[in-house]
Write a protein that holds these residues in place. Structure first.
Motif, PDB file in Angstrom:
ATOM      1  N   ARG A  54       1.407   2.482  -9.408  1.00  0.00           N
ATOM      2  CA  ARG A  54      -0.020   2.263  -9.649  1.00  0.00           C
ATOM      3  C   ARG A  54      -0.335   0.822 -10.007  1.00  0.00           C
ATOM      4  O   ARG A  54      -1.446   0.339  -9.811  1.00  0.00           O
ATOM      5  N   ARG A 101      -0.791  14.041  -5.879  1.00  0.00           N
ATOM      6  CA  ARG A 101      -0.327  12.660  -6.040  1.00  0.00           C
ATOM      7  C   ARG A 101      -0.200  12.268  -7.498  1.00  0.00           C
ATOM      8  O   ARG A 101       0.635  11.438  -7.868  1.00  0.00           O
ATOM      9  N   LYS A 121       0.430   4.096  -2.810  1.00  0.00           N
ATOM     10  CA  LYS A 121      -0.043   5.437  -2.490  1.00  0.00           C
ATOM     11  C   LYS A 121       1.034   6.516  -2.587  1.00  0.00           C
ATOM     12  O   LYS A 121       0.733   7.656  -2.934  1.00  0.00           O
ATOM     13  N   TYR A 122       2.275   6.145  -2.283  1.00  0.00           N
ATOM     14  CA  TYR A 122       3.286   7.187  -2.144  1.00  0.00           C
ATOM     15  C   TYR A 122       4.492   7.041  -3.061  1.00  0.00           C
ATOM     16  O   TYR A 122       5.312   7.953  -3.145  1.00  0.00           O
ATOM     17  N   ASN A 171      -5.268   8.508  -8.487  1.00  0.00           N
ATOM     18  CA  ASN A 171      -6.059   7.992  -7.369  1.00  0.00           C
ATOM     19  C   ASN A 171      -5.778   6.500  -7.252  1.00  0.00           C
ATOM     20  O   ASN A 171      -6.049   5.735  -8.181  1.00  0.00           O
ATOM     21  N   GLN A 172      -5.245   6.082  -6.117  1.00  0.00           N
ATOM     22  CA  GLN A 172      -4.882   4.679  -5.940  1.00  0.00           C
ATOM     23  C   GLN A 172      -6.099   3.751  -6.062  1.00  0.00           C
ATOM     24  O   GLN A 172      -5.967   2.607  -6.503  1.00  0.00           O
ATOM     25  N   SER A 173      -7.274   4.242  -5.718  1.00  0.00           N
ATOM     26  CA  SER A 173      -8.478   3.415  -5.815  1.00  0.00           C
ATOM     27  C   SER A 173      -8.884   3.187  -7.270  1.00  0.00           C
ATOM     28  O   SER A 173      -9.503   2.167  -7.587  1.00  0.00           O
ATOM     29  N   ASP A 182     -12.146   0.913  -2.584  1.00  0.00           N
ATOM     30  CA  ASP A 182     -11.177   1.798  -1.942  1.00  0.00           C
ATOM     31  C   ASP A 182      -9.933   0.979  -1.619  1.00  0.00           C
ATOM     32  O   ASP A 182      -9.924  -0.249  -1.791  1.00  0.00           O
ATOM     33  N   ASP A 183      -8.904   1.653  -1.116  1.00  0.00           N
ATOM     34  CA  ASP A 183      -7.686   0.911  -0.800  1.00  0.00           C
ATOM     35  C   ASP A 183      -7.779   0.203   0.551  1.00  0.00           C
ATOM     36  O   ASP A 183      -7.503  -0.990   0.652  1.00  0.00           O
ATOM     37  N   LEU A 206       0.824  -1.210   0.000  1.00  0.00           N
ATOM     38  CA  LEU A 206       0.000   0.000   0.000  1.00  0.00           C
ATOM     39  C   LEU A 206       0.856   1.258   0.000  1.00  0.00           C
ATOM     40  O   LEU A 206       0.486   2.266  -0.611  1.00  0.00           O
ATOM     41  N   HIS A 207       2.006   1.205   0.656  1.00  0.00           N
ATOM     42  CA  HIS A 207       2.912   2.354   0.636  1.00  0.00           C
ATOM     43  C   HIS A 207       3.441   2.578  -0.780  1.00  0.00           C
ATOM     44  O   HIS A 207       3.522   3.728  -1.246  1.00  0.00           O
TER      45      HIS A 207
END
Length: 233
Positions: free
Chosen positions: A93, A132, A88-89, A135-137, A199-200, A84-85
């Motif tokens: 993707r 960012r 998101k960061y 969108n990660q989602s 969602d994540d 997840l890190h």
């Protein structure tokens, strides 16, 4: 023969690494190594009835959600936190799309998602999206949509307010923080539809509940929820 040798040379010189453990991937492995695929903390909640699913209880008496699904358990300093890190960061993707593909295949195998008509990712506020870059989602939604052969739309829901971080908030505080920040800009697109909100991470369920409330108010027939992971709050 020459092509295989060239592939081996390229893999050695420019190794693709596992998105979870960062070790080089072997030939035939994509995104995740075999060991990480075997060791990830899967929930298997999709194999339980809604009544037996502990995540469904987060929504009982609050909003009528048919299924609440999370692919993985979030464990601090574990593989899932690293994934997840990266998603998101670190601009990775493909983590979201890869996990969406994998989870979608499992859902399809047991017939879940066959009556879903639209996948709707939880949106970011435009300011955060610009910062960012993605969108990660959306990535997770795209992978799920490919596996389940369903349409998805990043514009089904919109986020109108830039809200404070919810990390240290109670469920009640989280609900107050997000209750009125989502809108359905085109209600006709969801009227009569069975919508899967993605969602994540699911923690208290407040954000997903807020999205479900808006979709149902706009005329959606049913809503389901699916996330990459869930974290006990």
């Amino acid at each position: 023969m020459l092509r295989g040798a060239l592939s081996d040379f390229i893999a050695l010189a420019f190794p693709h690494t596992c998105l979870a453990c960062l070790q080089p991937l072997a030939r035939g492995e994509t995104h995740l190594c075999t060991d990480c695929r075997a060791q990830l903390p899967y929930t298997d909640f999709h194999r339980l009835s809604p009544a037996a699913n502990p995540l469904a209880r987060l929504f009982w008496g609050r909003v009528p959600v048919e299924h609440v699904l999370s692919y993985l358990r979030f464990l601090r300093r574990g593989r899932v936190q690293h994934l997840l890190h990266q998603l998101k960061y670190k601009g990775q993707r493909e983590v979201g799309s890869a996990l969406g593909l994998m989870y979608g295949q499992e859902l399809a195998e047991i017939g879940l998602g066959t009556d879903v008509q639209l996948i709707a990712p939880v949106p970011l506020h435009p300011r955060k999206l610009a910062k960012r870059g993605y969108n990660q989602s959306d990535s997770f939604a795209e992978g799920l949509a490919q596996s389940l052969e369903l349409p998805w739309s990043p514009s089904t829901l919109q986020r109108t307010d830039y809200t404070a971080s919810q990390t240290r908030m109670t469920r009640s505080q989280r609900w107050q923080n997000v209750a009125d920040v989502f809108v359905v800009p085109n209600p006709t697109a969801v009227q009569g539809q069975h919508v899967l909100i993605v969602d994540d991470v699911l923690t208290t369920g407040a954000t997903l509940e807020a999205c479900a409330v808006k979709l149902l108010a706009a005329g959606a027939a049913k809503v389901n929820v699916a996330t990459i992971a869930y974290a006990e709050h």
